[in-house]
Design a protein around this motif. Structure first.
Motif, PDB file in Angstrom:
ATOM      1  N   THR A 201     113.009  38.865 -22.997  1.00  0.00           N
ATOM      2  CA  THR A 201     112.227  37.647 -22.748  1.00  0.00           C
ATOM      3  C   THR A 201     110.915  37.988 -22.075  1.00  0.00           C
ATOM      4  O   THR A 201     110.856  38.893 -21.228  1.00  0.00           O
ATOM      5  CB  THR A 201     113.006  36.670 -21.842  1.00  0.00           C
ATOM      6  N   ILE A 202     109.856  37.290 -22.455  1.00  0.00           N
ATOM      7  CA  ILE A 202     108.594  37.370 -21.705  1.00  0.00           C
ATOM      8  C   ILE A 202     108.172  35.964 -21.295  1.00  0.00           C
ATOM      9  O   ILE A 202     108.209  35.024 -22.101  1.00  0.00           O
ATOM     10  CB  ILE A 202     107.475  38.066 -22.503  1.00  0.00           C
ATOM     11  N   ILE A 203     107.829  35.826 -20.032  1.00  0.00           N
ATOM     12  CA  ILE A 203     107.304  34.575 -19.493  1.00  0.00           C
ATOM     13  C   ILE A 203     105.783  34.702 -19.476  1.00  0.00           C
ATOM     14  O   ILE A 203     105.219  35.498 -18.712  1.00  0.00           O
ATOM     15  CB  ILE A 203     107.851  34.313 -18.081  1.00  0.00           C
ATOM     16  N   VAL A 204     105.133  33.977 -20.357  1.00  0.00           N
ATOM     17  CA  VAL A 204     103.669  34.032 -20.456  1.00  0.00           C
ATOM     18  C   VAL A 204     103.116  32.968 -19.513  1.00  0.00           C
ATOM     19  O   VAL A 204     103.231  31.764 -19.769  1.00  0.00           O
ATOM     20  CB  VAL A 204     103.200  33.791 -21.904  1.00  0.00           C
ATOM     21  N   ALA A 205     102.541  33.438 -18.416  1.00  0.00           N
ATOM     22  CA  ALA A 205     102.102  32.538 -17.345  1.00  0.00           C
ATOM     23  C   ALA A 205     100.581  32.422 -17.351  1.00  0.00           C
ATOM     24  O   ALA A 205      99.868  33.405 -17.103  1.00  0.00           O
ATOM     25  CB  ALA A 205     102.580  33.074 -15.996  1.00  0.00           C
ATOM     26  N   LYS A 206     100.098  31.233 -17.644  1.00  0.00           N
ATOM     27  CA  LYS A 206      98.652  30.983 -17.590  1.00  0.00           C
ATOM     28  C   LYS A 206      98.253  30.829 -16.130  1.00  0.00           C
ATOM     29  O   LYS A 206      98.761  29.957 -15.417  1.00  0.00           O
ATOM     30  CB  LYS A 206      98.312  29.710 -18.366  1.00  0.00           C
ATOM     31  N   THR A 207      97.377  31.701 -15.663  1.00  0.00           N
ATOM     32  CA  THR A 207      96.999  31.725 -14.251  1.00  0.00           C
ATOM     33  C   THR A 207      95.480  31.706 -14.088  1.00  0.00           C
ATOM     34  O   THR A 207      94.733  31.828 -15.063  1.00  0.00           O
ATOM     35  CB  THR A 207      97.558  32.986 -13.553  1.00  0.00           C
ATOM     36  N   VAL A 208      95.060  31.591 -12.843  1.00  0.00           N
ATOM     37  CA  VAL A 208      93.636  31.607 -12.496  1.00  0.00           C
ATOM     38  C   VAL A 208      93.368  32.854 -11.666  1.00  0.00           C
ATOM     39  O   VAL A 208      93.971  33.046 -10.604  1.00  0.00           O
ATOM     40  CB  VAL A 208      93.247  30.352 -11.691  1.00  0.00           C
ATOM     41  N   LYS A 209      92.496  33.695 -12.154  1.00  0.00           N
ATOM     42  CA  LYS A 209      92.145  34.889 -11.385  1.00  0.00           C
ATOM     43  C   LYS A 209      91.436  34.466 -10.093  1.00  0.00           C
ATOM     44  O   LYS A 209      90.547  33.629 -10.110  1.00  0.00           O
ATOM     45  CB  LYS A 209      91.252  35.816 -12.202  1.00  0.00           C
ATOM     46  N   GLY A 210      91.865  35.041  -8.972  1.00  0.00           N
ATOM     47  CA  GLY A 210      91.300  34.672  -7.679  1.00  0.00           C
ATOM     48  C   GLY A 210      91.853  33.370  -7.131  1.00  0.00           C
ATOM     49  O   GLY A 210      91.257  32.786  -6.217  1.00  0.00           O
ATOM     50  N   LYS A 211      92.985  32.909  -7.640  1.00  0.00           N
ATOM     51  CA  LYS A 211      93.553  31.608  -7.284  1.00  0.00           C
ATOM     52  C   LYS A 211      93.652  31.414  -5.771  1.00  0.00           C
ATOM     53  O   LYS A 211      94.101  32.288  -5.039  1.00  0.00           O
ATOM     54  CB  LYS A 211      94.945  31.473  -7.907  1.00  0.00           C
ATOM     55  N   GLY A 212      93.235  30.226  -5.316  1.00  0.00           N
ATOM     56  CA  GLY A 212      93.367  29.850  -3.913  1.00  0.00           C
ATOM     57  C   GLY A 212      92.111  29.994  -3.096  1.00  0.00           C
ATOM     58  O   GLY A 212      91.970  29.374  -2.050  1.00  0.00           O
ATOM     59  N   VAL A 213      91.193  30.839  -3.563  1.00  0.00           N
ATOM     60  CA  VAL A 213      89.905  31.013  -2.879  1.00  0.00           C
ATOM     61  C   VAL A 213      88.837  30.507  -3.841  1.00  0.00           C
ATOM     62  O   VAL A 213      88.524  31.168  -4.839  1.00  0.00           O
ATOM     63  CB  VAL A 213      89.652  32.484  -2.499  1.00  0.00           C
ATOM     64  N   SER A 214      88.283  29.355  -3.570  1.00  0.00           N
ATOM     65  CA  SER A 214      87.470  28.624  -4.544  1.00  0.00           C
ATOM     66  C   SER A 214      86.362  29.473  -5.174  1.00  0.00           C
ATOM     67  O   SER A 214      86.177  29.438  -6.395  1.00  0.00           O
ATOM     68  CB  SER A 214      86.865  27.376  -3.898  1.00  0.00           C
ATOM     69  N   PHE A 215      85.641  30.256  -4.362  1.00  0.00           N
ATOM     70  CA  PHE A 215      84.509  31.001  -4.917  1.00  0.00           C
ATOM     71  C   PHE A 215      84.947  32.272  -5.662  1.00  0.00           C
ATOM     72  O   PHE A 215      84.135  32.928  -6.313  1.00  0.00           O
ATOM     73  CB  PHE A 215      83.491  31.351  -3.823  1.00  0.00           C
ATOM     74  N   MET A 216      86.243  32.601  -5.586  1.00  0.00           N
ATOM     75  CA  MET A 216      86.771  33.742  -6.336  1.00  0.00           C
ATOM     76  C   MET A 216      87.430  33.309  -7.640  1.00  0.00           C
ATOM     77  O   MET A 216      87.619  34.136  -8.538  1.00  0.00           O
ATOM     78  CB  MET A 216      87.807  34.498  -5.500  1.00  0.00           C
ATOM     79  N   GLU A 217      87.784  32.035  -7.747  1.00  0.00           N
ATOM     80  CA  GLU A 217      88.522  31.573  -8.922  1.00  0.00           C
ATOM     81  C   GLU A 217      87.693  31.709 -10.193  1.00  0.00           C
ATOM     82  O   GLU A 217      86.584  31.186 -10.287  1.00  0.00           O
ATOM     83  CB  GLU A 217      88.970  30.126  -8.726  1.00  0.00           C
ATOM     84  N   GLY A 218      88.231  32.429 -11.156  1.00  0.00           N
ATOM     85  CA  GLY A 218      87.552  32.647 -12.422  1.00  0.00           C
ATOM     86  C   GLY A 218      86.302  33.500 -12.320  1.00  0.00           C
ATOM     87  O   GLY A 218      85.515  33.562 -13.265  1.00  0.00           O
ATOM     88  N   ASN A 219      86.120  34.165 -11.187  1.00  0.00           N
ATOM     89  CA  ASN A 219      84.929  34.986 -10.951  1.00  0.00           C
ATOM     90  C   ASN A 219      85.344  36.454 -10.945  1.00  0.00           C
ATOM     91  O   ASN A 219      85.905  36.950  -9.967  1.00  0.00           O
ATOM     92  CB  ASN A 219      84.291  34.604  -9.613  1.00  0.00           C
ATOM     93  N   ASN A 220      85.059  37.145 -12.040  1.00  0.00           N
ATOM     94  CA  ASN A 220      85.541  38.517 -12.196  1.00  0.00           C
ATOM     95  C   ASN A 220      84.818  39.520 -11.290  1.00  0.00           C
ATOM     96  O   ASN A 220      85.185  40.697 -11.245  1.00  0.00           O
ATOM     97  CB  ASN A 220      85.429  38.963 -13.658  1.00  0.00           C
ATOM     98  N   ASP A 221      83.807  39.059 -10.556  1.00  0.00           N
ATOM     99  CA  ASP A 221      83.190  39.938  -9.551  1.00  0.00           C
ATOM    100  C   ASP A 221      84.215  40.351  -8.499  1.00  0.00           C
ATOM    101  O   ASP A 221      84.033  41.362  -7.813  1.00  0.00           O
ATOM    102  CB  ASP A 221      82.028  39.223  -8.851  1.00  0.00           C
ATOM    103  N   TRP A 222      85.283  39.556  -8.369  1.00  0.00           N
ATOM    104  CA  TRP A 222      86.303  39.831  -7.361  1.00  0.00           C
ATOM    105  C   TRP A 222      87.518  40.536  -7.944  1.00  0.00           C
ATOM    106  O   TRP A 222      88.563  40.615  -7.305  1.00  0.00           O
ATOM    107  CB  TRP A 222      86.699  38.534  -6.640  1.00  0.00           C
TER     108      TRP A 222
END
Length: 273
Positions: free
Chosen positions: A231-252
């Protein structure tokens, strides 16, 4: 066990990640550590058979962090669940420490495998799961992969073998945060839906919101009772989750937490509670 305030505990884990990155005085992999917090908190809190007071317990399940660069998220979980104390965690990336930028196997600390180069964890986990089956041991192997890691051919070789060998005690988790080290993961796979790709290899695929406790827990329950296929659980996530200026920002993806940035991170995490 998971406490009644799951969200608060996840924010505590994120503080541990950020503070540890700040205290080491070096750049660390932050974004991918933050994105997998809920997955690991649900796993270690409710579904992984383990005992922090007896890390070498011979009936324990196995967790393998295949995306080894995100070790900070793993170490925060291990400290939170009692494998070692806060002082040990503060030794991260300091001279002589067991805790460095990628996992180094040390079962006494709860670290089951060494992982540096991407694409290794699934094959390692498959070997262990087959060994447990041959010994008629009721033990499961959980492997956490990154979506960028799925560009490694070795991942798919292992996926094909696991399906053919009916390794139903192997449960993978895919942290699909949309980014890899050098940018958006769609750069090289614009027409690929990862859940469909895994299904085509004969895996039982469960798609979830990777930050939703209820969905994640239900997926683990379903995975543990599935028979005949991995089984694989494919989890859609947000990179940098929880820190607003890091969310979806690949600089981090990999960066240094300065004292000023630390203050901003703590303020952002406080605002999320």
């Amino acid at each position: 066990m998971i406490s009644n305030d799951f969200h608060k505990d996840c924010q505590t884990l994120r503080r541990l990640i950020i503070k540890t990155a700040s205290e080491c005085g070096q750049a660390a992999h932050i974004g991918g550590s933050l994105s997998m917090v809920e997955l690991l908190n649900v796993l270690f809190g409710s579904h992984l058979k383990h005992d922090p007071k007896n890390p070498e317990w011979d009936k324990r399940d196995i967790f393998i962090l295949s995306k080894g660069h995100a070790v900070l998220g793993y170490l925060a979980i291990l400290q939170f669940y009692g494998y070692f104390d806060a002082e040990k965690l503060r030794s991260f990336q300091t001279n002589g420490s067991d805790l460095i930028a990628h996992p180094v196997k040390k079962i006494a600390l709860g670290i089951e495998s060494s992982n540096g180069s991407l694409g290794q964890g699934l094959s390692f986990g498959l070997g262990m799961s087959l060994g447990f089956k041959k010994r008629n041991q009721d033990r499961k192997v959980f492997v956490l992969l990154g979506d960028g890691e799925c560009n490694e051919g070795s991942v798919w070789e292992s996926a094909a073998s696991a399906s053919e060998l009916e390794a139903d005690n192997l449960i993978a988790m895919l942290d699909e945060n949309g980014f890899r080290n050098d940018g958006a993961n769609t750069t090289f796979s614009k027409n690929i839906v990862l859940a469909e790709a895994w299904a085509s290899f004969g895996w039982n695929v469960i798609s979830v919101d990777g930050h939703d406790q209820t969905e994640i827990s239900a997926a683990f329950e379903a995975a543990k009772t599935n028979r005949g296929t991995p089984t694989i659980i494919v989890a859609k996530t947000v990179k940098g989750k929880g820190v607003s200026f890091m969310e979806g920002n690949n600089d981090w993806h990999h960066n240094r937490i300065t004292p000023t940035v630390l203050e901003d991170c703590m303020a952002a995490l406080e605002a999320e509670i």
